[in-house]
Design a protein around this motif. Structure first.
Motif, PDB file in Angstrom:
ATOM      1  N   ARG A 133       4.947  -3.509 -13.519  1.00 17.56           N
ATOM      2  CA  ARG A 133       4.790  -2.137 -13.031  1.00 17.56           C
ATOM      3  C   ARG A 133       6.113  -1.381 -13.155  1.00 17.56           C
ATOM      4  NH1 ARG A 133       3.746  -0.646  -6.614  1.00 17.56           N
ATOM      5  NH2 ARG A 133       4.403   1.533  -6.716  1.00 17.56           N
TER       6      ARG A 133
ATOM      7  N   GLU B  82      -0.492   3.549  -9.180  1.00 16.72           N
ATOM      8  CA  GLU B  82       0.767   4.301  -9.191  1.00 16.72           C
ATOM      9  C   GLU B  82       1.698   3.748 -10.270  1.00 16.72           C
ATOM     10  OE1 GLU B  82       3.819   6.619  -8.880  1.00 16.72           O
ATOM     11  OE2 GLU B  82       2.007   7.013  -7.702  1.00 16.72           O
TER      12      GLU B  82
ATOM     13  N   CYS C 206       2.373   2.313  -3.219  1.00 22.72           N
ATOM     14  CA  CYS C 206       1.413   2.928  -4.138  1.00 22.72           C
ATOM     15  C   CYS C 206       1.016   4.335  -3.707  1.00 22.72           C
ATOM     16  CB  CYS C 206       0.156   2.066  -4.233  1.00 22.72           C
ATOM     17  SG  CYS C 206       0.446   0.385  -4.841  1.00 22.72           S
TER      18      CYS C 206
ATOM     19  N   SER D   9       4.655   6.732  -2.753  1.00 21.08           N
ATOM     20  CA  SER D   9       5.776   6.430  -3.645  1.00 21.08           C
ATOM     21  C   SER D   9       6.714   7.613  -3.803  1.00 21.08           C
ATOM     22  CB  SER D   9       5.263   5.995  -5.019  1.00 21.08           C
ATOM     23  OG  SER D   9       4.551   7.056  -5.648  1.00 21.08           O
TER      24      SER D   9
ATOM     25  N   VAL E  90       0.835  -1.206   0.000  1.00 19.51           N
ATOM     26  CA  VAL E  90       0.000   0.000   0.000  1.00 19.51           C
ATOM     27  C   VAL E  90       0.870   1.258   0.000  1.00 19.51           C
ATOM     28  CG1 VAL E  90      -1.624   1.356   1.392  1.00 19.51           C
ATOM     29  CG2 VAL E  90      -2.010  -1.085   1.061  1.00 19.51           C
TER      30      VAL E  90
ATOM     31  N   TRP F 284      -5.847  -2.522  -7.850  1.00 25.99           N
ATOM     32  CA  TRP F 284      -6.118  -1.393  -6.941  1.00 25.99           C
ATOM     33  C   TRP F 284      -5.033  -0.328  -7.052  1.00 25.99           C
ATOM     34  CZ3 TRP F 284      -2.928   0.222  -2.946  1.00 25.99           C
ATOM     35  CH2 TRP F 284      -3.450   1.218  -2.119  1.00 25.99           C
ATOM     36  N   CYS F 285      -3.807  -0.730  -7.297  1.00 24.92           N
ATOM     37  CA  CYS F 285      -2.675   0.206  -7.335  1.00 24.92           C
ATOM     38  C   CYS F 285      -2.549   0.802  -8.729  1.00 24.92           C
ATOM     39  CB  CYS F 285      -1.379  -0.506  -6.954  1.00 24.92           C
ATOM     40  SG  CYS F 285       0.070   0.584  -6.925  1.00 24.92           S
TER      41      CYS F 285
ATOM     42  N   TRP G 270      -4.359  -6.562  -7.380  1.00 21.31           N
ATOM     43  CA  TRP G 270      -3.268  -5.815  -7.989  1.00 21.31           C
ATOM     44  C   TRP G 270      -3.784  -4.568  -8.697  1.00 21.31           C
ATOM     45  CZ3 TRP G 270       1.721  -5.432  -7.491  1.00 21.31           C
ATOM     46  CH2 TRP G 270       2.417  -4.675  -8.423  1.00 21.31           C
TER      47      TRP G 270
END
Length: 306
Positions: free
Chosen positions: A228, A184, A159, A162, A156, A181-182, A179
């Motif tokens: 990512r 960023e 994200c 950061s 969390v 949900w993030c 996954w």
């Protein structure tokens, strides 16, 4: 022997266990109490701070944030991970924040959809603010790691903070958010350790007794993180020990490497640290000192300002 003497002896025998229990409870409290607190989101939030004797106010100092698992507490996490040992020799400050209980339940990090998640993120951000005001913290070397539910909280923070967290580490992470949900996009370096026989956060994913939703498979979660970070698709595999393998995704954006250590036959443990009861969480392994490996990874990654 008089009647009063007999009654007195009986009362002593009855009250001794109570006295011993009280002494034990006081001893537990004194050895497990926190040494700092702040008010965040209108709530008192506590933490345990360790500043090494080697701390030099004139030198910018790294900060390691280490978060306990569900039902744990800061001192337990300190003993489990043994970060203090490294903090002294490597000259960094370590803080063990405390999750918050919902009513009479255990302390947890609210790694789910709801207001608790934002309160926990705000607490960590404000804790960093407080420590930066009190100590010479290097803003490019702030790292977050956690065990189990605390590992989910590290995700969390990668994200939602950061811009402040340079790299994250996870041990037996219990990922209860999808996954997707993030959102960023900043590449955040990540190192993870997970046992294939973990009975709580299942290595290959699936339903566990610790959470209502199935956990994702650890290799898949790691591959998602590599995407990512825009790493090369094919990881480099190597054997570290008879029971430990290392998977590393390289050539990532901003040199944000992604590393997974798999402990074959390992349970829900902090590998190389103080073991939890094996009958409850499965076997540990001394083939790897996860804390030392995690620090070496952190030390190699500063916060990217791109």
């Amino acid at each position: 022997m008089s009647r009063k003497t007999v009654i007195g002896a009986v009362l002593i025998l009855i009250t001794l266990p109570v006295v011993f229990a009280l002494i034990e409870a006081v001893s537990f409290y004194l050895s497990n109490r926190n040494n700092g607190s702040i008010v965040s989101s209108g709530q008192k939030r506590e933490y345990l701070l360790y500043v090494p004797r080697s701390y030099d106010r004139s030198r910018p100092t790294p900060l390691v944030i280490s978060m306990h698992g569900a039902g744990g507490w800061p001192t337990q996490q300190m003993n489990l991970s043994e970060w203090n040992r490294l903090a002294e020799s490597q000259k960094f400050i370590v803080v063990y924040p405390s999750g918050r209980a919902d009513g009479a339940g255990p302390r947890i990090w609210h790694v789910g959809r709801g207001p608790g998640l934002m309160r926990d993120v705000r607490f960590i951000s404000e804790l960093i603010n407080k420590l930066e005001a009190a100590y010479n913290i290097d803003p490019e070397r702030i790292y977050a790691n956690g065990f189990s539910n605390g590992g989910g909280m590290a995700f969390v923070l990668s994200c939602m903070l950061s811009d402040r967290i340079a790299a994250v580490g996870m041990m037996g992470a219990a990922q209860t958010l999808p996954w997707s949900w993030c959102t960023e996009r900043r590449a955040v370096p990540m190192i993870a350790f997970h046992g294939t026989a973990d009975p709580a956060a299942l290595y290959n994913g699936g339903q566990s007794w610790v959470a209502p939703r199935p956990f994702p498979a650890v290799p898949t979660w790691t591959a998602n993180w590599a995407r990512r970070n825009r790493c090369e698709r094919n990881p480099v595999e190597s054997a570290v020990a008879a029971d430990v393998t290392r998977r590393e995704y390289t050539n990532c954006a901003d040199d944000a490497d992604v590393v997974l250590y798999t402990v074959h036959g390992g349970g829900h443990q902090w590998f190389g640290g103080q073991p939890l009861p094996q009958w409850f969480v499965g076997p540990t392994s001394r083939s790897i000192d996860a804390t030392s490996q995690m620090w070496a990874f952190f030390r190699a990654h500063r916060l990217s300002r791109k």
